[in-house]
Design an enzyme around this catalytic site. Structure first.
Site, PDB file in Angstrom:
ATOM      1  N   ASP A   1      23.266  14.945  10.101  1.00 21.83           N
ATOM      2  CA  ASP A   1      23.043  15.667  11.352  1.00 21.83           C
ATOM      3  C   ASP A   1      24.414  15.926  11.982  1.00 21.83           C
ATOM      4  O   ASP A   1      25.453  15.523  11.442  1.00 21.83           O
ATOM      5  CB  ASP A   1      22.110  14.881  12.270  1.00 21.83           C
ATOM      6  CG  ASP A   1      22.681  13.537  12.653  1.00 21.83           C
ATOM      7  OD1 ASP A   1      23.848  13.264  12.315  1.00 21.83           O
ATOM      8  OD2 ASP A   1      21.969  12.756  13.300  1.00 21.83           O
ATOM      9  N   SER A   2      24.417  16.607  13.121  1.00 24.65           N
ATOM     10  CA  SER A   2      25.700  17.025  13.702  1.00 24.65           C
ATOM     11  C   SER A   2      26.217  16.033  14.724  1.00 24.65           C
ATOM     12  O   SER A   2      27.364  16.130  15.154  1.00 24.65           O
ATOM     13  CB  SER A   2      25.516  18.371  14.396  1.00 24.65           C
ATOM     14  OG  SER A   2      24.577  18.220  15.451  1.00 24.65           O
TER      15      SER A   2
ATOM     16  N   ASP B   1      12.678  13.910   8.724  1.00 26.88           N
ATOM     17  CA  ASP B   1      13.326  12.604   8.703  1.00 26.88           C
ATOM     18  C   ASP B   1      12.784  11.830   9.879  1.00 26.88           C
ATOM     19  O   ASP B   1      12.374  12.427  10.887  1.00 26.88           O
ATOM     20  CB  ASP B   1      14.847  12.751   8.878  1.00 26.88           C
ATOM     21  CG  ASP B   1      15.228  12.914  10.334  1.00 26.88           C
ATOM     22  OD1 ASP B   1      15.595  11.912  10.979  1.00 26.88           O
ATOM     23  OD2 ASP B   1      15.132  14.047  10.866  1.00 26.88           O
TER      24      ASP B   1
ATOM     25  N   CYS C   1      -0.779   0.315  -4.338  1.00 27.24           N
ATOM     26  CA  CYS C   1       0.595   0.700  -3.993  1.00 27.24           C
ATOM     27  C   CYS C   1       1.550   0.014  -4.973  1.00 27.24           C
ATOM     28  O   CYS C   1       1.461  -1.188  -5.190  1.00 27.24           O
ATOM     29  CB  CYS C   1       0.910   0.296  -2.552  1.00 27.24           C
ATOM     30  SG  CYS C   1       2.645   0.570  -2.112  1.00 27.24           S
TER      31      CYS C   1
ATOM     32  N   CYS D   1       4.726  -0.636  -4.697  1.00 28.91           N
ATOM     33  CA  CYS D   1       6.002  -1.088  -4.126  1.00 28.91           C
ATOM     34  C   CYS D   1       6.191  -2.591  -4.263  1.00 28.91           C
ATOM     35  O   CYS D   1       5.263  -3.342  -4.556  1.00 28.91           O
ATOM     36  CB  CYS D   1       6.110  -0.663  -2.661  1.00 28.91           C
ATOM     37  SG  CYS D   1       5.375  -1.820  -1.501  1.00 28.91           S
TER      38      CYS D   1
ATOM     39  N   CYS E   1       3.958  -4.904  -2.163  1.00 25.78           N
ATOM     40  CA  CYS E   1       2.548  -5.020  -2.550  1.00 25.78           C
ATOM     41  C   CYS E   1       2.350  -5.893  -3.787  1.00 25.78           C
ATOM     42  O   CYS E   1       1.232  -6.020  -4.279  1.00 25.78           O
ATOM     43  CB  CYS E   1       1.917  -3.640  -2.674  1.00 25.78           C
ATOM     44  SG  CYS E   1       1.650  -2.921  -1.024  1.00 25.78           S
TER      45      CYS E   1
ATOM     46  N   HIS F   1       7.860  -0.924   1.741  1.00 25.94           N
ATOM     47  CA  HIS F   1       6.467  -0.448   1.681  1.00 25.94           C
ATOM     48  C   HIS F   1       6.278   0.829   2.487  1.00 25.94           C
ATOM     49  O   HIS F   1       5.663   1.785   2.019  1.00 25.94           O
ATOM     50  CB  HIS F   1       5.500  -1.520   2.194  1.00 25.94           C
ATOM     51  CG  HIS F   1       4.109  -0.985   2.313  1.00 25.94           C
ATOM     52  ND1 HIS F   1       3.259  -0.862   1.236  1.00 25.94           N
ATOM     53  CD2 HIS F   1       3.432  -0.442   3.363  1.00 25.94           C
ATOM     54  CE1 HIS F   1       2.135  -0.295   1.615  1.00 25.94           C
ATOM     55  NE2 HIS F   1       2.211  -0.033   2.909  1.00 25.94           N
TER      56      HIS F   1
END
Lengths: 374, 374
Positions: free
Chosen positions: A96-97, A269, A307, A309, A312, A337
């Site tokens: 971002d700026s 985002d 899931c 991940c 999990c 997660h």
């Protein structure tokens, strides 16, 4: 697009909504859109190693120019191999700026037509940032996508102030475009305009004329209602060129992403997955699991069945213990997660668009996301 | 050994030292010794996911009975699938008895012949722990190796008190042995005796008569000099049976491990790699790298050339930035590096023993470990 280094291919637009699937190609690889970028504020997505970040399904990471410029400084990042070498993330990166942080986090922000001055929230040091300086810093950081400096005002604000900041944002975008030098960095402009649909449409149309390789909708997720945000999107998106990526900055909850995709947004985002993860709140298809609750003390179930991940592989009871015991692994695992949850949601959205059933998919998912999970 | 679930195979003893290589087989797999156990105090090695822990080369993890009994409680751990299901670590796990923590961390520890009473350092609640209760808790936790409850005294202490605590430790070991029920859990006795070589030897000989499947040397790493510690080992180890594993509790620095292996020790645990990792201190073959130092600001080198760990995919400059910016990833990565360093050191030690060159290997490594790295 800026040179051959970038390419935007629109694959399909959903028959019952504005949702679209696309591929945005950068010098560091492609991004399948709609896409979600985890926030690596200081050059790290909080708590995740590179392997863990990759395993979530992350394609593109965001880093904050404001934070990195203050600490360790853009020239240190450049000396350590620009943002890619510095962070070790070899995929696409967007910066971002600094505009949003200057107006929300820094102290004593003073805007003139030339530039904004502010004091660092870390040590009170005085900084100056102009549209040209924001370009130079991001070119030193070496991100794939750089955002133009915008003038962000809090909401609600006086209509005159919103108009002034919006007009300045367009003038600053023109200056940023003229200052850009790197062919391997694409510059996205940012639509401002508060909650006024007409002003948003006007700003979007003016920026579209400047022919940027991508466009963002900024100044949202600052306390307005979801309905107000969707209204802004409905006024803005039709003014943006169809052949460029559209990025909604700082948004949001899973249901916000689904609604925004319906309105033609391609890129997101948000700190929510990692911030909530650090606070023991897990996203699931049936709402939020608040792991500190006693009900999970002996709960053998994972956060979400199926899931893949790292969190999990553990029980909710174990995850709860980690938070109550103050163990770092709790924030780490639930951040993993939540990011995996977001990436899977976007992957499912892309598939639904490709199969021309996005509107129904989004409606069903938003309904299920209603309340807290048990 | 206790039943067929455990097996200790001595492979080789170094020709120029007491260093030995062996395999200790447990119900959850083998441990190649000499071995180092990372400390998972509360059922997690601080900051490491299961994949990260496995990638360090960890074979066997330690967990603290005292901490887990207080929070979340042994019965909660049991309900969540015992320590293996709870933590997700499917390899061998050793639990200490709580003795060391009761005498160092808890408040108002009062010892009688029957038991020790103390107040939790978390909430002040009153607890009682007897040798039999320590067995029962560890059986509920389901570790592969359980330690007997010992009476630990601070050093230096009055000789009469050391003698009393040492004799009690032997009597308590006998009670613990009689209380043990699980055939899939091996019980290790703990040699006490302060810094008195004769008393240490006597305690070791008495415990050896009780025929435990393994033996530990306890009550060290509490402020004594390295020379005093090595002297204790020289008096103790020869009294322990050669066909059982020997575990030096809570030790220590890389040079301490190398010296203790020379004196016949097979197993170690220590918080140093993770605690120092959280404090930005990295172990390398050439000493400690203190990452907060300004000299590393633009240092592109990894912590250690050739190290395969996740931290060594980054520059020292980036790691330094993470600590200065207060990012969780700093402690995570340097903990990973330090644990990888320890596991690689032990792997090299095992190879040196197998190749009959351990004494020279240890001398050379200890020399290189002299000072701070630059």
């Amino acid at each position: 697009m800026t040179g051959a280094a970038f390419r935007f291919e629109l694959h399909h637009t959903d028959r019952a909504s504005r949702a679209r699937s696309s591929t945005f190609t950068t010098p560091h690889g492609p991004v399948e859109m709609p896409a979600f970028m985890p926030v690596g504020t200081q050059g790290t997505v909080k708590g995740l190693t590179l392997d863990a970040l990759r395993a979530t399904g992350c394609q593109m990471m965001l880093a904050n120019t404001y934070h990195l410029a203050l600490r360790p400084g853009a020239e240190v990042v450049a000396a350590l191999g620009d943002l890619h070498g510095f962070s070790g993330w070899s995929g696409p990166i967007l910066t971002d700026s600094g505009g949003f942080q200057i107006f929300s986090l820094a102290h004593n922000a003073q805007v003139t037509e030339e530039q904004v001055t502010f004091r660092s929230h870390i040590d009170g040091n005085l900084f100056e940032l102009s549209p040209e300086r924001a370009v130079a810093i991001q070119e030193a950081l070496g991100s794939d996508v750089a955002m133009v400096l915008d003038h962000v005002v809090p909401l609600p604000s006086d209509a005159g102030l919103v108009r002034e900041a919006t007009d300045r944002t367009v003038r600053w975008a023109r200056r940023a475009k003229e200052a850009a030098r790197r062919a391997d960095q694409a510059q996205f402009a940012i639509v401002q305009g508060g909650l006024d649909p007409a002003l948003r449409a006007e700003c979007a149309a003016q920026l579209a004329e400047l022919d940027f390789p991508g466009y963002a909708v900024g100044g949202l997720s600052v306390g307005e209602t979801p309905a107000e945000m969707y209204q802004v999107l409905e006024a803005t998106v039709p003014q943006l060129p169809a052949d460029r990526p559209r990025y909604l900055m700082g948004v949001g909850r899973p249901q916000d992403l689904l609604e925004a995709i319906s309105r033609g947004i391609d890129l997101f985002d948000c700190v929510l997955p990692t911030r909530n993860g650090r606070n023991a709140q897990a996203f699931t298809d049936h709402g939020t699991v608040r792991l500190r609750n006693l009900q999970f003390e002996r709960d053998l179930r994972p956060l979400e069945e199926g899931c893949p991940c790292a969190a999990c592989r553990h029980s909710r009871g174990y995850l709860r213990h980690l938070f109550l015991a103050g163990e770092m692994l709790g924030p780490i695992l639930v951040s993993i997660h939540n990011l995996t949850y977001y990436q899977r949601l976007l992957e499912q959205a892309r598939r639904a668009i490709a199969e021309d059933r996005y509107a129904a998919f989004a409606a069903e998912r938003i309904k299920r996301l209603g309340g807290d999970a048990c």
